[in-house]
Write an enzyme that holds these catalytic residues in place. Structure first.
Site, PDB file in Angstrom:
ATOM      1  N   GLU A  79      14.230   0.356  -4.800  1.00 10.14           N
ATOM      2  CA  GLU A  79      13.023   0.483  -5.600  1.00 10.14           C
ATOM      3  C   GLU A  79      13.248   1.402  -6.799  1.00 10.14           C
ATOM      4  OE1 GLU A  79      10.617  -1.388  -5.287  1.00 10.14           O
ATOM      5  OE2 GLU A  79      10.745  -2.156  -3.227  1.00 10.14           O
ATOM      6  N   ARG A  89      -3.915  -3.668   1.241  1.00 10.52           N
ATOM      7  CA  ARG A  89      -4.394  -5.016   1.573  1.00 10.52           C
ATOM      8  C   ARG A  89      -4.866  -5.102   3.018  1.00 10.52           C
ATOM      9  NH1 ARG A  89      -0.639  -7.609   4.622  1.00 10.52           N
ATOM     10  NH2 ARG A  89       1.472  -6.727   4.637  1.00 10.52           N
ATOM     11  N   CYS A 142       4.258   2.487   1.951  1.00  6.58           N
ATOM     12  CA  CYS A 142       5.619   2.676   1.433  1.00  6.58           C
ATOM     13  C   CYS A 142       5.580   3.317   0.045  1.00  6.58           C
ATOM     14  CB  CYS A 142       6.358   1.343   1.379  1.00  6.58           C
ATOM     15  SG  CYS A 142       6.843   0.690   2.987  1.00  6.58           S
TER      16      CYS A 142
END
Length: 215
Positions: A79, A89, A142
């Site tokens: 990342e 979500r 995360c």
């Protein structure tokens, strides 16, 4: 000192490959003489960051690599950027579901990883491990941990840190499904490659990601 973190299972999963992989990577790196600790984080907004930051203060690591699951991806995802946004979500493991909230109120919009991600990608490719550079760590726990990590490291000179997303394990994918997965040993080896690169590479390289990915 190297600190590795993974997450507890979340959602409908009863296993999280990130925690299994960092434990195995810890063992690999220890066998090579590195001083490494592995920590399982709760999949809970706020708590995950609190546990991580306490470990950083206690262990004073030189390198921190956090890992998490990104089901549906097929490669070890390095990342690049963490954003100051929690937008879940699904609820976390304690039912929290923040929408459009800041990870750190008033903090910068984003932080870049300080891991040498292009050099790490090159080394993954050399080892025959599928890898990629990802431009989004999402907005779930995360990314929450990734942002909190980089916010904390912004005031700690010389400490490198970042986040790696991992695919499903084979046993998490139904037989006959087209959903990508990766064996645990490959994930663990990939994390170990990232750590070695962070320890050994003084700077990143702009052309390191141009090596063809082995198929």
């Amino acid at each position: 000192m190297i600190l590795l973190t993974g997450f507890e299972p979340f959602g409908e999963e009863n296993v999280n490959p990130s925690w299994q992989a960092v434990q195995r990577a810890r063992d690999i790196l220890r066998s090579e003489g590195h001083k490494v600790e592995a920590l399982e984080l709760p999949c809970v907004f706020g708590e995950a960051a609190t546990v991580l930051l306490a470990a950083i203060e206690s262990l004073t690591p030189d390198v921190v690599v956090c890992a998490g699951l990104a089901g549906g991806r097929e490669r070890v995802s390095l990342e690049r950027v963490a954003i100051n946004c929690d937008d879940a979500r699904i609820p976390d493991n304690k039912g929290k579901r923040p929408i459009d909230e800041e990870v750190v109120p008033g903090g910068p919009a984003a932080y870049f990883s300080t891991l040498p991600i292009k050099a790490a990608l090159r080394n993954l490719q050399i080892e025959g491990i599928k890898g990629e550079i990802s431009q989004s760590a999402g907005t779930y726990v995360c990314n929450h941990v990734f942002y909190a990590l980089m916010h904390a490291l912004a005031t700690k000179d010389g400490v490198r840190g970042g986040f790696v997303h991992l695919p499903y394990l084979p046993q998490q994918v139904p037989e006959g499904s087209a959903t990508p997965y990766m064996p645990l040993e490959a994930m663990a080896a990939g994390i170990a490659v990232v750590v070695r690169t962070a320890v050994q590479a003084p700077v990143d390289g702009p052309r390191a990601s141009r090596v063809p990915i082995p198929q």
